[in-house]
Design a protein around this motif. Structure first.
Motif: not given
Length: 505
Positions: A98-100, A337-338, A410-414
């Protein structure tokens, strides 16, 4: 020593959040003062506060200047650097993906920590000096994760600890074939435990990765390392050292998780060797040793010469340029996105596009109906009206479902993406069913059909306008404003206005 620890979340008991809490507990036991800064606070944070920890979500709420910053996750670390520019920092990398989590150059950061070999390689690839980089493997609070009784010679109960779903069927099939009762815990099955140490003692065999695998081994369970990303195999005394250096993670998951490979791993179950694994873990992965290693890194960071103040300011500005939302395609898009599941196109545009497709389909049906006769116009018109109403109901349900998903974005984009896709699939299925019915239907009067279709279009337009003005939309907007920072919302709103031809807000 006052240690400010930053993390994006302190809510879900996930990997880095558990590490944050574990480190804070250990530092406090050793006589230090940890202070936790996280952008997203939840049940885990509130429980930590009740146990006496300092937990805040704003730098202005930090009660005292820290002696050192233990930085995790770039966005929250940036706030700490800006608030305390003269405080030395240590940056800890918990993920090579992850980039973050990725290390970024900054003179305020004097030392770096990687949790495994993959994170070490990630740090080196981003220019971290090897002499300033330490690898500190994850640890377990051995007082909390007490050892269970000796394992039976054959496993009777198994536990699947899971954050994804691609391997559930394979594990279930293999356990069923071996006569092993299987339970599951984790976000992927909607069942999360805050007392994992108690849960683990009831199981002989555990399927897990990362720190969950380490905790299961520390308790005394036999562990098979796998998840939806891939399969490693049975943890043994022979592979423990290497697998721990990889944090029991993605670098070991080199094969697909199938029922066959899981069965072979179960056949390798050895109660005595699992006990030897537990002995080794408990000898090397204690919280006390974990804290001592961090304190040694902090001490070296404090002894290092300070960075040039102008260089520190320039580096902070560079982080802001990369991480603050702008029209430019920079790191902030990946981080957004992450961290929050933010898409590059506004949800309002997605709704408008879906409505446009429905309207186009209705127009196409109207053109087909123009060729039909008028003999059974009333019956077919009524049927078409009912089907249009069904489509409108489907659209209302899809809209309601997606509005609910916005509150959870914020918690469940998928999950949200899947839900939206399901709504579109249902609309497509209804439209296809209508098409098949229309093909076998007979004769519809041109004048009556045009009136019905025009009426449906007006109702659809009115529905869209009513939705924008309704209290439900207003409440969703408030939730949107609360969950998404203004700096992220503003460019997305401007983009929507331009696409709708209304100019910037």
């Amino acid at each position: 020593m006052r240690v400010l620890i930053t993390n994006l979340h302190f809510s879900y008991n996930s990997g880095s959040e558990v590490v944050v809490e574990l480190l804070a507990d250990g530092l406090r036991r050793a006589g230090h003062t940890p202070m936790l800064l996280a952008a997203d606070l939840g049940r885990q944070a509130f429980a930590a506060r009740e146990r006496g920890h300092i937990v805040v979500d704003r730098v202005t709420a930090i009660p005292a200047q820290p002696d050192i910053i233990h930085a995790q996750h770039a966005t929250v670390a940036l706030a700490a650097f800006a608030a305390f520019p003269d405080v030395p920092a240590v940056f800890s990398c918990h993920s090579a993906v992850f980039e973050v989590e990725a290390p970024r150059p900054h003179p305020q950061i004097r030392r770096w920590i990687a949790v495994d070999n993959l994170c070490r390689d990630k740090c080196l690839s981003r220019g971290v000096p090897s002499e300033h980089l330490s690898v500190i493997h994850n640890a377990v609070d051995l007082e909390r994760f007490a050892r269970r009784a000796a394992l039976p010679q054959r496993p009777a109960r198994a536990l699947l600890l899971t954050k994804n779903t691609g391997h559930h069927d394979a594990v279930g099939e293999a356990c069923a074939g071996a006569g092993i009762a299987l339970d599951a815990l984790g976000p992927a099955v909607g069942k999360v435990s805050t007392e994992l140490e108690r849960e683990l003692r009831a199981y002989d065999l555990v399927f897990a990765t990362a720190r969950m695998a380490l905790e299961a081994a520390a308790v005394g369970c036999a562990v098979i390392v796998c998840d939806g990303r891939g399969f490693a195999g049975m943890l043994t005394s022979a592979n423990l050292q290497h697998w721990r250096s990889m944090n029991f993670g993605v670098g070991l998951l080199t094969r697909p998780t199938t029922a066959e490979v899981v069965r072979h791993a179960i056949d390798r179950y050895d109660a005595d060797d699992a006990g030897a694994v537990t002995d080794m873990v408990r000898a090397d992965a204690s919280l006390e040793a974990f804290v001592a290693r961090h304190l040694a890194v902090y001490t070296r960071a404090l002894a290092d010469p300070p960075g040039d103040i102008a260089a520190c300011r320039a580096a902070t500005a560079a982080w802001i340029e990369e991480l603050a939302p702008t029209p430019t395609d920079r790191a902030w898009r990946t981080v957004a996105r992450e961290a929050m599941g933010v898409q590059t196109e506004p949800w309002a545009d997605l709704f408008a596009d879906a409505e446009k497709r429905v309207q186009q389909e209705l127009h196409r049906h109207a053109e087909e109906m123009n060729r039909l006769s008028v003999e059974t116009a009333a019956r077919v018109a009524n049927d078409l009206t009912a089907r249009i109403d069904v489509r409108l109901d489907e659209l209302r349900r899809a809209e309601a479902e997606t509005q609910h998903a916005l509150a959870e974005i914020a918690r469940s984009s998928q999950w949200l993406s899947a839900k939206f896709e399901m709504a579109e699939q249902r609309l497509g299925a209804v439209i296809e069913a209508a098409k098949q019915q229309l093909e076998i239907s007979i004769s519809l009067a041109e004048q009556r059909l045009r009136a019905r279709v025009n009426d449906a279009e007006e109702r659809l337009h009115a529905l869209s306008e009513a939705r924008l003005q309704s209290g439900l939309w207003a409440r969703a907007c408030r939730l949107w404003r609360k969950a998404i920072p203004y700096a992220v919302r503003k460019p997305l709103w401007d983009l929507r206005q331009r696409l709708l031809g209304r100019g910037p807000a």
